[in-house]
Design a protein around this motif. Structure first.
Motif, PDB file in Angstrom:
ATOM      1  N   GLU A   1       0.843  -1.194   0.000  1.00  0.00           N
ATOM      2  CA  GLU A   1       0.000   0.000   0.000  1.00  0.00           C
ATOM      3  C   GLU A   1       0.879   1.245   0.000  1.00  0.00           C
ATOM      4  N   MET A   2       0.524   2.190  -0.845  1.00  0.00           N
ATOM      5  CA  MET A   2       1.268   3.462  -0.940  1.00  0.00           C
ATOM      6  C   MET A   2       0.316   4.610  -0.651  1.00  0.00           C
ATOM      7  N   SER A   3       0.840   5.634   0.041  1.00  0.00           N
ATOM      8  CA  SER A   3       0.007   6.785   0.382  1.00  0.00           C
ATOM      9  C   SER A   3       0.688   8.078  -0.054  1.00  0.00           C
ATOM     10  N   THR A   4      -0.073   9.162   0.038  1.00  0.00           N
ATOM     11  CA  THR A   4       0.443  10.469  -0.387  1.00  0.00           C
ATOM     12  C   THR A   4       1.247  11.165   0.697  1.00  0.00           C
ATOM     13  N   LYS A   5       1.278  10.616   1.909  1.00  0.00           N
ATOM     14  CA  LYS A   5       1.996  11.228   3.025  1.00  0.00           C
ATOM     15  C   LYS A   5       3.371  10.583   3.203  1.00  0.00           C
ATOM     16  N   LYS A   6       4.397  11.405   3.452  1.00  0.00           N
ATOM     17  CA  LYS A   6       5.737  10.879   3.692  1.00  0.00           C
ATOM     18  C   LYS A   6       5.790  10.016   4.943  1.00  0.00           C
ATOM     19  N   SER A   7       4.925  10.357   5.925  1.00  0.00           N
ATOM     20  CA  SER A   7       4.941   9.619   7.185  1.00  0.00           C
ATOM     21  C   SER A   7       4.399   8.200   7.049  1.00  0.00           C
ATOM     22  N   SER A   8       3.781   7.895   5.939  1.00  0.00           N
ATOM     23  CA  SER A   8       3.272   6.529   5.737  1.00  0.00           C
ATOM     24  C   SER A   8       3.272   6.196   4.259  1.00  0.00           C
ATOM     25  N   SER A   9       4.357   6.506   3.609  1.00  0.00           N
ATOM     26  CA  SER A   9       4.405   6.428   2.154  1.00  0.00           C
ATOM     27  C   SER A   9       4.230   5.024   1.604  1.00  0.00           C
ATOM     28  N   GLN A  10       4.683   4.018   2.318  1.00  0.00           N
ATOM     29  CA  GLN A  10       4.596   2.659   1.782  1.00  0.00           C
ATOM     30  C   GLN A  10       4.560   1.651   2.921  1.00  0.00           C
ATOM     31  N   SER A  11       3.644   0.694   2.823  1.00  0.00           N
ATOM     32  CA  SER A  11       3.547  -0.366   3.839  1.00  0.00           C
ATOM     33  C   SER A  11       3.302  -1.698   3.142  1.00  0.00           C
ATOM     34  N   TYR A  12       3.619  -2.774   3.880  1.00  0.00           N
ATOM     35  CA  TYR A  12       3.483  -4.125   3.353  1.00  0.00           C
ATOM     36  C   TYR A  12       2.660  -4.952   4.337  1.00  0.00           C
ATOM     37  N   GLY A  13       2.098  -6.033   3.823  1.00  0.00           N
ATOM     38  CA  GLY A  13       1.329  -6.887   4.714  1.00  0.00           C
ATOM     39  C   GLY A  13       0.782  -8.108   4.002  1.00  0.00           C
ATOM     40  N   GLY A  14      -0.231  -8.692   4.597  1.00  0.00           N
ATOM     41  CA  GLY A  14      -0.852  -9.886   4.039  1.00  0.00           C
ATOM     42  C   GLY A  14      -2.289 -10.002   4.505  1.00  0.00           C
ATOM     43  N   ALA A  15      -3.043 -10.876   3.842  1.00  0.00           N
ATOM     44  CA  ALA A  15      -4.455 -11.056   4.167  1.00  0.00           C
ATOM     45  C   ALA A  15      -4.859 -12.497   3.904  1.00  0.00           C
ATOM     46  N   VAL A  16      -5.919 -12.912   4.562  1.00  0.00           N
ATOM     47  CA  VAL A  16      -6.551 -14.199   4.288  1.00  0.00           C
ATOM     48  C   VAL A  16      -8.052 -13.948   4.231  1.00  0.00           C
ATOM     49  N   GLY A  17      -8.712 -14.524   3.229  1.00  0.00           N
ATOM     50  CA  GLY A  17     -10.132 -14.227   3.073  1.00  0.00           C
ATOM     51  C   GLY A  17     -10.890 -15.314   2.347  1.00  0.00           C
ATOM     52  N   ILE A  18     -12.197 -15.123   2.270  1.00  0.00           N
ATOM     53  CA  ILE A  18     -13.069 -16.037   1.533  1.00  0.00           C
ATOM     54  C   ILE A  18     -13.979 -15.216   0.624  1.00  0.00           C
ATOM     55  N   ILE A  19     -14.400 -15.840  -0.479  1.00  0.00           N
ATOM     56  CA  ILE A  19     -15.376 -15.253  -1.396  1.00  0.00           C
ATOM     57  C   ILE A  19     -16.594 -16.167  -1.391  1.00  0.00           C
ATOM     58  N   ILE A  20     -17.761 -15.599  -1.114  1.00  0.00           N
ATOM     59  CA  ILE A  20     -18.986 -16.384  -0.967  1.00  0.00           C
ATOM     60  C   ILE A  20     -19.855 -16.189  -2.205  1.00  0.00           C
ATOM     61  N   HIS A  21     -20.073 -17.290  -2.950  1.00  0.00           N
ATOM     62  CA  HIS A  21     -20.927 -17.278  -4.148  1.00  0.00           C
ATOM     63  C   HIS A  21     -20.519 -16.177  -5.134  1.00  0.00           C
ATOM     64  N   ASN A  22     -19.210 -15.979  -5.288  1.00  0.00           N
ATOM     65  CA  ASN A  22     -18.692 -14.955  -6.199  1.00  0.00           C
ATOM     66  C   ASN A  22     -19.240 -13.568  -5.907  1.00  0.00           C
ATOM     67  N   LYS A  23     -19.634 -13.325  -4.658  1.00  0.00           N
ATOM     68  CA  LYS A  23     -20.194 -12.027  -4.273  1.00  0.00           C
ATOM     69  C   LYS A  23     -19.409 -11.447  -3.097  1.00  0.00           C
ATOM     70  N   TRP A  24     -19.864 -11.747  -1.907  1.00  0.00           N
ATOM     71  CA  TRP A  24     -19.255 -11.170  -0.700  1.00  0.00           C
ATOM     72  C   TRP A  24     -17.835 -11.675  -0.510  1.00  0.00           C
ATOM     73  N   GLN A  25     -16.933 -10.731  -0.141  1.00  0.00           N
ATOM     74  CA  GLN A  25     -15.587 -11.091   0.277  1.00  0.00           C
ATOM     75  C   GLN A  25     -15.385 -10.594   1.704  1.00  0.00           C
ATOM     76  N   VAL A  26     -14.914 -11.466   2.565  1.00  0.00           N
ATOM     77  CA  VAL A  26     -14.624 -11.086   3.946  1.00  0.00           C
ATOM     78  C   VAL A  26     -13.295 -11.726   4.345  1.00  0.00           C
ATOM     79  N   GLY A  27     -12.566 -11.049   5.232  1.00  0.00           N
ATOM     80  CA  GLY A  27     -11.303 -11.615   5.660  1.00  0.00           C
ATOM     81  C   GLY A  27     -10.621 -10.752   6.701  1.00  0.00           C
ATOM     82  N   THR A  28      -9.397 -11.107   7.016  1.00  0.00           N
ATOM     83  CA  THR A  28      -8.579 -10.365   7.981  1.00  0.00           C
ATOM     84  C   THR A  28      -7.283  -9.943   7.292  1.00  0.00           C
TER      85      THR A  28
END
Length: 434
Positions: free
Chosen positions: A277-304
């Motif tokens: 993720e990149m932002s317009t502020k120098k104080s948080s210009s770029q961050s990294y991470g990960g996620a895990v999620g599910i897609i229900i019936h090709n519609k709703w996506q939820v995760g952490t």
């Protein structure tokens, strides 16, 4: 005085004779009257009646453990076939029956009794009533097709029609006549509509159950199923009784039916995803991470998710030392498609997380000051589905931070527009366009 008494007795005798066994010819609930003599026909539920159950007073002699406030119904068994009952009271669609000296012996559901053929004229039995008992896992058999070349109540599902039959038309593809006698299993049911499958495929066709029975295209009584060789009969009156094992369910050839995974049957896709993720502020210009999620019936996506920023922004808070800013936050995210076309989906997304931000020395990483914050990040995103195991997500949004109060940095320093990219790796359901 003798003449009026004689006339009255004659009328009473005639009325009694008229009521004697009169219910044997009844075809409507309104035909039943108090005083009628009732004989039950054969039970329709494997030796038990569906429409006649004991009153509490009678049932407690059979089930001493039965409580007065229990809603359980104890239905009469086949031993009461042709037993003499008398209607002593009618309330709405239910009649109270007397048996012998007991005036409050059983309750008869008049409509169900007639529809199931357990009371009244059996010729008035409506076969449609059997639909009420059809449930997932039951077997049904297709009889004679009502149309010239196909059934009128059963048609292939769109997915099966496209994938197996290679039929790209949007019109319903009704099952052809060569499926007469085929036996299927109920995979799901929504009211009067059922999804048919077999051992190899959980999804083959939809059927309108009541229409199928009305048009005499459907049979759902296992003991009346016809064998393939006997299916030249016009009716089921001479149908042979036989037992059909689950593995021998008659439908289409097993090797023409694609296998369906558990996730596909549940309509769930699951994935892991690295993100940046990149932002317009120098104080948080770029961050990294990960996620895990599910897609229900090709519609709703939820995760952490979890993401972190470290380094790249520093200040001399206490001369001459330089302090670095870093933060980590984690939380939940959700998404819903606003528009889906082919491999592309336009999504409305939201991330909500809790995190901690800290000033630490560049040399020793000793923490000088820290605080917690809440981050809310509504976004608009696009999913591009490469295949069933990979989806690229690009989104843009605005991160709003609350609750942060530290030296030389505030919530407004982390508030910013941001652009993020996520590559979802997992197993996804096929879309209708695939």
């Amino acid at each position: 005085m003798r003449l009026p008494i004689t006339i009255l007795l004659s009328l009473l005798s005639a009325f009694t004779i008229a009521q004697e066994n009169s219910s044997a010819e009844y075809g409507e609930p309104t035909d039943f009257q108090v005083g009628d003599a009732v004989e039950l026909n054969e039970p329709s539920n494997d030796g038990k009646y569906r429409s006649v159950y004991y009153t509490y007073e009678a049932a407690k002699n059979i089930r001493p453990d039965l409580k007065a406030y229990s809603t359980e119904k104890i239905y009469l068994s086949s031993q009461f076939y042709k037993a003499p009952f008398t209607v002593v009271e009618i309330r709405g669609q239910e009649a109270t029956l007397a048996y012998g000296i007991m005036k409050n012996f059983a309750i008869l559901d008049l409509e169900l009794g007639i529809r199931s053929g357990e009371v009244g004229n059996k010729q008035n039995m409506s076969p449609i009533w059997l639909v009420d008992d059809v449930k997932k896992g039951d077997l049904i058999q297709l009889r004679k097709a009502a149309g010239q070349e196909s059934f009128t109540s059963a048609y292939f599902t769109p997915r099966y029609s496209k994938k197996v039959l290679k039929n790209k038309s949007s019109e319903k593809a009704f099952l052809p006549k060569d499926n007469e006698g085929a036996i299927f299993k109920i995979a799901k049911r929504w009211g009067e509509i059922a999804l048919l499958g077999n051992d190899s495929a959980k999804e083959i066709a939809f059927i309108d159950l009541k229409m199928g029975i009305t048009n005499e295209e459907l049979e759902i009584r296992n003991n009346h199923f016809l064998s393939k060789s006997a299916f030249g009969l016009d009716t089921l009156s001479h149908a042979e009784s036989f037992t059909l094992s689950d593995s021998a369910i008659i439908a289409l050839e097993a090797d023409t039916i694609p296998k369906v995974t558990l996730l596909d049957r549940l309509g769930i896709g699951i994935y892991l995803a690295p993100l940046v993720e990149m932002s317009t502020k120098k104080s948080s210009s770029q961050s990294y991470g990960g996620a895990v999620g599910i897609i229900i019936h090709n519609k709703w996506q939820v995760g952490t998710f979890i993401q972190a920023y470290s380094g790249g922004f520093s200040k001399n808070l206490i001369f001459p030392n330089s302090f670095n800013l870093d933060y980590t936050y984690a939380g939940l995210y959700g998404a819903y498609p606003l528009l889906q076309k082919g491999k592309l989906s336009l999504l409305a997304e939201t991330k909500i997380g809790l995190g901690e931000v800290a000033w630490s020395t560049a040399e020793t990483t000793e923490v000088l000051d820290s605080d917690n914050f809440i981050a809310i990040n509504p976004r608009i995103g696009i999913d591009y589905k490469f295949n069933r195991i990979g989806i690229l997500n690009i989104s843009i949004g605005y991160r709003l931070v609350q609750g942060l109060d530290m030296a030389e940095i505030s919530s407004s320093e982390l508030n910013s527009f941001n652009l993020s990219a996520m590559f979802k790796i997992g197993w996804f359901n096929k879309s209708n366009d695939e």
